[in-house]
Design a protein around this motif. Structure first.
Motif, PDB file in Angstrom:
ATOM      1  N   MET A 113      48.637 -26.801  11.417  1.00  0.00           N
ATOM      2  CA  MET A 113      48.712 -28.200  11.002  1.00  0.00           C
ATOM      3  C   MET A 113      48.693 -29.117  12.201  1.00  0.00           C
ATOM      4  SD  MET A 113      51.326 -28.015   7.905  1.00  0.00           S
ATOM      5  CE  MET A 113      51.234 -26.934   6.589  1.00  0.00           C
ATOM      6  N   ARG A 114      49.376 -28.714  13.158  1.00  0.00           N
ATOM      7  CA  ARG A 114      49.368 -29.591  14.627  1.00  0.00           C
ATOM      8  C   ARG A 114      47.943 -29.652  15.133  1.00  0.00           C
ATOM      9  NH1 ARG A 114      54.200 -31.719  16.679  1.00  0.00           N
ATOM     10  NH2 ARG A 114      56.150 -31.001  15.710  1.00  0.00           N
ATOM     11  N   ALA A 115      47.414 -28.437  15.136  1.00  0.00           N
ATOM     12  CA  ALA A 115      45.972 -28.374  15.668  1.00  0.00           C
ATOM     13  C   ALA A 115      45.108 -29.277  14.841  1.00  0.00           C
ATOM     14  CB  ALA A 115      45.352 -26.785  15.808  1.00  0.00           C
ATOM     15  N   THR A 116      45.259 -29.089  13.685  1.00  0.00           N
ATOM     16  CA  THR A 116      44.377 -29.901  12.622  1.00  0.00           C
ATOM     17  C   THR A 116      44.664 -31.639  13.137  1.00  0.00           C
ATOM     18  OG1 THR A 116      44.672 -28.302  11.109  1.00  0.00           O
ATOM     19  CG2 THR A 116      43.786 -30.381  10.330  1.00  0.00           C
ATOM     20  N   MET A 117      45.865 -31.743  13.048  1.00  0.00           N
ATOM     21  CA  MET A 117      46.149 -33.261  13.090  1.00  0.00           C
ATOM     22  C   MET A 117      45.511 -33.486  14.495  1.00  0.00           C
ATOM     23  SD  MET A 117      47.449 -34.811  10.803  1.00  0.00           S
ATOM     24  CE  MET A 117      48.278 -34.326   9.093  1.00  0.00           C
ATOM     25  N   ILE A 118      45.802 -32.943  15.554  1.00  0.00           N
ATOM     26  CA  ILE A 118      45.191 -33.326  16.831  1.00  0.00           C
ATOM     27  C   ILE A 118      43.839 -33.483  16.788  1.00  0.00           C
ATOM     28  CG2 ILE A 118      45.099 -32.557  19.275  1.00  0.00           C
ATOM     29  CD1 ILE A 118      47.655 -31.170  19.233  1.00  0.00           C
TER      30      ILE A 118
END
Length: 214
Positions: A113-118
């Motif tokens: 999720m953090r990679a997607t948001m970034i």
């Protein structure tokens, strides 16, 4: 950035190997003592700073500062995940021997999720730069509310996601070992461990928004 593709391949390969060792090692299912946890934390921080030195040596000061800045920010943002994980475990009275199983999937979910948001954040900011200030203001306001707000107990019993899951899916009140789904009276039902994982993944999604301004 003019960085060799092989540098990125080596970087991601190293991250996946470290993640596998940390989460899936033979001793991972043992309850870790506080001194052991501190030693492990120093080990991983030391490896990260060593990699930062590697970047400085081969890629220069600017790239090294970029990496260190991103590392410190994301490391700081991970503290909220740890706090919420602890609250959720305590609320559901998760047996310590099952915490690691939930953490594996919770951490993997947080990374995705953090990679997607970034990725979404970079694409959004590149097209409309002022939006960065909006997300930054959101992050500052959230921090001030946490700093100045009154401490109130977290009520998970009336959590919207939990109520929705319980309304739509069969859920048993008893733990069935490390299983997320158990066969109870000939019927497949979610266990409390599954509810813990669902709540953690939802919180991961909320906290992943912080990674956009970061």
């Amino acid at each position: 950035m003019s960085v060799s593709i092989w540098f990125w391949v080596a970087f991601h390969l190293g991250v996946f190997i470290a993640l596998f060792v940390d989460l899936f090692s033979d001793r991972a299912h043992e309850r870790i003592s506080l001194p052991s946890a501190i030693r492990r934390s120093f080990l991983w921080v030391g490896l990260s700073l060593s990699f930062n030195a590697f970047i400085w040596w081969f890629e220069g000061t600017d790239q090294a500062v970029d990496f260190l800045t991103g590392y410190v920010i994301e490391y700081s943002l991970s503290v909220d995940n740890i706090f919420v994980f602890g609250v959720i475990f305590a609320y559901f009275r998760v047996p310590p021997r099952y915490e690691h199983r939930v953490l594996i999937w919770g951490i993997l979910g947080a990374l995705v999720m953090r990679a997607t948001m970034i990725g979404l954040g970079v694409a959004l900011v590149s097209r409309f730069h002022p939006v960065l200030f909006i997300f930054g203001a959101f992050l500052v306001i959230t921090g001030l509310r946490m700093l100045l707000g009154k401490s109130e107990p977290i009520d998970l019993e009336h959590n919207f996601v939990l109520r929705l899951v319980r309304r739509m899916l069969p859920v048993t009140n008893d733990y069935h070992g490390p299983k997320f789904i158990a066969l109870v009276g000939g019927r497949r039902m979610l266990t409390p461990l599954a509810l813990v994982l669902i709540v953690i993944e939802v919180m991961d999604l909320v906290f992943a928004v912080d990674s956009i301004p970061a």
